[in-house]
Design a protein around this motif. Sequence first.
Motif, PDB file in Angstrom:
ATOM      1  N   GLU A  51      -3.269 -10.505  -3.814  1.00  0.00           N
ATOM      2  CA  GLU A  51      -4.552 -10.524  -3.093  1.00  0.00           C
ATOM      3  C   GLU A  51      -5.605  -9.610  -3.703  1.00  0.00           C
ATOM      4  O   GLU A  51      -6.778  -9.981  -3.781  1.00  0.00           O
ATOM      5  CB  GLU A  51      -4.341 -10.151  -1.626  1.00  0.00           C
ATOM      6  N   VAL A  52      -5.217  -8.399  -4.112  1.00  0.00           N
ATOM      7  CA  VAL A  52      -6.223  -7.441  -4.582  1.00  0.00           C
ATOM      8  C   VAL A  52      -5.918  -6.861  -5.959  1.00  0.00           C
ATOM      9  O   VAL A  52      -6.615  -5.969  -6.432  1.00  0.00           O
ATOM     10  CB  VAL A  52      -6.400  -6.288  -3.561  1.00  0.00           C
ATOM     11  N   GLY A  53      -4.850  -7.348  -6.613  1.00  0.00           N
ATOM     12  CA  GLY A  53      -4.558  -6.893  -7.966  1.00  0.00           C
ATOM     13  C   GLY A  53      -3.924  -5.520  -8.053  1.00  0.00           C
ATOM     14  O   GLY A  53      -3.928  -4.895  -9.111  1.00  0.00           O
ATOM     15  N   PHE A  54      -3.350  -5.034  -6.939  1.00  0.00           N
ATOM     16  CA  PHE A  54      -2.693  -3.724  -6.955  1.00  0.00           C
ATOM     17  C   PHE A  54      -1.277  -3.884  -7.494  1.00  0.00           C
ATOM     18  O   PHE A  54      -0.453  -4.567  -6.895  1.00  0.00           O
ATOM     19  CB  PHE A  54      -2.661  -3.128  -5.551  1.00  0.00           C
ATOM     20  N   GLU A  55      -0.991  -3.228  -8.607  1.00  0.00           N
ATOM     21  CA  GLU A  55       0.315  -3.364  -9.249  1.00  0.00           C
ATOM     22  C   GLU A  55       1.022  -2.021  -9.279  1.00  0.00           C
ATOM     23  O   GLU A  55       0.427  -1.008  -9.671  1.00  0.00           O
ATOM     24  CB  GLU A  55       0.150  -3.897 -10.677  1.00  0.00           C
ATOM     25  N   VAL A  56       2.267  -2.009  -8.856  1.00  0.00           N
ATOM     26  CA  VAL A  56       3.062  -0.779  -8.864  1.00  0.00           C
ATOM     27  C   VAL A  56       3.538  -0.498 -10.278  1.00  0.00           C
ATOM     28  O   VAL A  56       4.308  -1.262 -10.845  1.00  0.00           O
ATOM     29  CB  VAL A  56       4.266  -0.888  -7.909  1.00  0.00           C
ATOM     30  N   MET A  57       3.049   0.601 -10.831  1.00  0.00           N
ATOM     31  CA  MET A  57       3.457   1.024 -12.174  1.00  0.00           C
ATOM     32  C   MET A  57       3.699   2.524 -12.125  1.00  0.00           C
ATOM     33  O   MET A  57       2.756   3.299 -12.007  1.00  0.00           O
ATOM     34  CB  MET A  57       2.382   0.696 -13.214  1.00  0.00           C
ATOM     35  N   GLY A  58       4.964   2.925 -12.167  1.00  0.00           N
ATOM     36  CA  GLY A  58       5.271   4.340 -12.099  1.00  0.00           C
ATOM     37  C   GLY A  58       5.445   4.813 -10.672  1.00  0.00           C
ATOM     38  O   GLY A  58       5.615   4.023  -9.747  1.00  0.00           O
ATOM     39  N   PRO A  59       5.369   6.131 -10.462  1.00  0.00           N
ATOM     40  CA  PRO A  59       5.641   6.701  -9.133  1.00  0.00           C
ATOM     41  C   PRO A  59       4.556   6.355  -8.121  1.00  0.00           C
ATOM     42  O   PRO A  59       3.383   6.207  -8.460  1.00  0.00           O
ATOM     43  CB  PRO A  59       5.676   8.211  -9.408  1.00  0.00           C
ATOM     44  N   ILE A  60       4.969   6.228  -6.862  1.00  0.00           N
ATOM     45  CA  ILE A  60       4.032   5.936  -5.779  1.00  0.00           C
ATOM     46  C   ILE A  60       4.339   6.838  -4.589  1.00  0.00           C
ATOM     47  O   ILE A  60       5.451   7.347  -4.455  1.00  0.00           O
ATOM     48  CB  ILE A  60       4.103   4.460  -5.323  1.00  0.00           C
ATOM     49  N   ALA A  61       3.342   7.030  -3.732  1.00  0.00           N
ATOM     50  CA  ALA A  61       3.523   7.741  -2.466  1.00  0.00           C
ATOM     51  C   ALA A  61       3.262   6.750  -1.345  1.00  0.00           C
ATOM     52  O   ALA A  61       2.309   5.974  -1.407  1.00  0.00           O
ATOM     53  CB  ALA A  61       2.559   8.918  -2.375  1.00  0.00           C
ATOM     54  N   VAL A  62       4.122   6.748  -0.335  1.00  0.00           N
ATOM     55  CA  VAL A  62       4.014   5.789   0.763  1.00  0.00           C
ATOM     56  C   VAL A  62       3.864   6.536   2.089  1.00  0.00           C
ATOM     57  O   VAL A  62       4.671   7.414   2.402  1.00  0.00           O
ATOM     58  CB  VAL A  62       5.260   4.875   0.828  1.00  0.00           C
ATOM     59  N   GLU A  63       2.807   6.195   2.833  1.00  0.00           N
ATOM     60  CA  GLU A  63       2.606   6.736   4.172  1.00  0.00           C
ATOM     61  C   GLU A  63       2.635   5.569   5.153  1.00  0.00           C
ATOM     62  O   GLU A  63       2.153   4.484   4.833  1.00  0.00           O
ATOM     63  CB  GLU A  63       1.256   7.440   4.286  1.00  0.00           C
ATOM     64  N   ALA A  64       3.168   5.802   6.331  1.00  0.00           N
ATOM     65  CA  ALA A  64       3.220   4.737   7.337  1.00  0.00           C
ATOM     66  C   ALA A  64       3.025   5.329   8.720  1.00  0.00           C
ATOM     67  O   ALA A  64       3.491   6.427   8.995  1.00  0.00           O
ATOM     68  CB  ALA A  64       4.547   3.991   7.265  1.00  0.00           C
ATOM     69  N   PHE A  65       2.293   4.598   9.574  1.00  0.00           N
ATOM     70  CA  PHE A  65       2.195   5.006  10.962  1.00  0.00           C
ATOM     71  C   PHE A  65       2.116   3.759  11.829  1.00  0.00           C
ATOM     72  O   PHE A  65       1.660   2.706  11.400  1.00  0.00           O
ATOM     73  CB  PHE A  65       1.012   5.949  11.219  1.00  0.00           C
ATOM     74  N   THR A  66       2.610   3.898  13.049  1.00  0.00           N
ATOM     75  CA  THR A  66       2.687   2.748  13.955  1.00  0.00           C
ATOM     76  C   THR A  66       1.577   2.808  14.989  1.00  0.00           C
ATOM     77  O   THR A  66       1.091   3.882  15.349  1.00  0.00           O
ATOM     78  CB  THR A  66       4.037   2.707  14.681  1.00  0.00           C
ATOM     79  N   MET A  67       1.177   1.618  15.458  1.00  0.00           N
ATOM     80  CA  MET A  67       0.260   1.508  16.578  1.00  0.00           C
ATOM     81  C   MET A  67       1.038   0.928  17.747  1.00  0.00           C
ATOM     82  O   MET A  67       1.919   0.082  17.547  1.00  0.00           O
ATOM     83  CB  MET A  67      -0.921   0.624  16.196  1.00  0.00           C
ATOM     84  N   PRO A  68       0.762   1.380  18.961  1.00  0.00           N
ATOM     85  CA  PRO A  68       1.619   1.058  20.111  1.00  0.00           C
ATOM     86  C   PRO A  68       1.913  -0.427  20.293  1.00  0.00           C
ATOM     87  O   PRO A  68       3.051  -0.801  20.549  1.00  0.00           O
ATOM     88  CB  PRO A  68       0.822   1.617  21.298  1.00  0.00           C
ATOM     89  N   THR A  69       0.888  -1.281  20.162  1.00  0.00           N
ATOM     90  CA  THR A  69       1.092  -2.701  20.469  1.00  0.00           C
ATOM     91  C   THR A  69       0.847  -3.626  19.291  1.00  0.00           C
ATOM     92  O   THR A  69       1.217  -4.795  19.347  1.00  0.00           O
ATOM     93  CB  THR A  69       0.165  -3.139  21.620  1.00  0.00           C
ATOM     94  N   GLU A  70       0.227  -3.120  18.227  1.00  0.00           N
ATOM     95  CA  GLU A  70      -0.216  -4.008  17.149  1.00  0.00           C
ATOM     96  C   GLU A  70       0.803  -4.162  16.021  1.00  0.00           C
ATOM     97  O   GLU A  70       1.183  -5.258  15.657  1.00  0.00           O
ATOM     98  CB  GLU A  70      -1.548  -3.505  16.564  1.00  0.00           C
ATOM     99  N   GLY A  71       1.221  -3.038  15.436  1.00  0.00           N
ATOM    100  CA  GLY A  71       2.121  -3.127  14.299  1.00  0.00           C
ATOM    101  C   GLY A  71       2.162  -1.836  13.508  1.00  0.00           C
ATOM    102  O   GLY A  71       1.957  -0.755  14.055  1.00  0.00           O
ATOM    103  N   VAL A  72       2.400  -1.965  12.218  1.00  0.00           N
ATOM    104  CA  VAL A  72       2.581  -0.808  11.340  1.00  0.00           C
ATOM    105  C   VAL A  72       1.547  -0.847  10.226  1.00  0.00           C
ATOM    106  O   VAL A  72       1.289  -1.895   9.626  1.00  0.00           O
ATOM    107  CB  VAL A  72       3.996  -0.799  10.722  1.00  0.00           C
ATOM    108  N   VAL A  73       0.942   0.310   9.957  1.00  0.00           N
ATOM    109  CA  VAL A  73       0.016   0.459   8.841  1.00  0.00           C
ATOM    110  C   VAL A  73       0.726   1.242   7.740  1.00  0.00           C
ATOM    111  O   VAL A  73       1.273   2.319   7.988  1.00  0.00           O
ATOM    112  CB  VAL A  73      -1.264   1.207   9.258  1.00  0.00           C
ATOM    113  N   VAL A  74       0.730   0.684   6.543  1.00  0.00           N
ATOM    114  CA  VAL A  74       1.367   1.326   5.397  1.00  0.00           C
ATOM    115  C   VAL A  74       0.307   1.578   4.330  1.00  0.00           C
ATOM    116  O   VAL A  74      -0.444   0.671   3.957  1.00  0.00           O
ATOM    117  CB  VAL A  74       2.487   0.444   4.811  1.00  0.00           C
TER     118      VAL A  74
END
Length: 199
Positions: A51-74
């Motif tokens: 969709e946006v051309g973001f390619e994982v190359m090398g190390p990455i950092a991942v953050e995630a948080f949940t919303m009560p009724t909607e879902g998860v944002v990563v």
Amino acid sequence: MVVERLGNNKVRIFISYEDLEERGIDRDEIWQNGRKVQELFWDMMEQAYLEVGFEVMGPIAVEAFTMPTEGVVVIVTQVPSIPEETDKNREEEFAADEQIITVDHSTAITFMFDDFENVLSAAKVVFSSFDLTTSLYHYKDRYFLFVNEEEMEQEDSDALWALLYEYGTMSNVTLAVLEEYGKLIIKDTAIETLNQYFA
């Protein structure tokens, strides 16, 4: 699943609880590093690349948080790394990719709301926390809030995104489409105006 590019090295991905259920993943299971969660993560990375051309190359950092009724944002961030050996051609190729990515970077988001009451609810919550340039449009029987994020810090942008998701959903409809085919209701001061007249 909704993917939004935040910059040269960062994407934000929203996945609903319905999507998780379809994959057989419980809400609590999202924090475990099981097989299903790993498969989900790489599916998200594939979607981000398509969709946006973001390619994982090398190390990455991942953050995630949940919303009560909607879902998860990563939020996935590409961490800079210094290669041991880099030839000149690869440096030039990387520089060219960086230019393309920078041009594609968006400093605005558009949220879609099914009805006007949801727009008012979102405006009330956002008004007390943010000073924004926002425009409201009506298009195809729905309301679209166009938000300029240009001067926002990343932390504030993430908080705004989570608040708006409580009442609407992120939309891929561009400002150009809204201006051409939609009906402008309030330009630039939508949040302030809605709170002024519908407090």
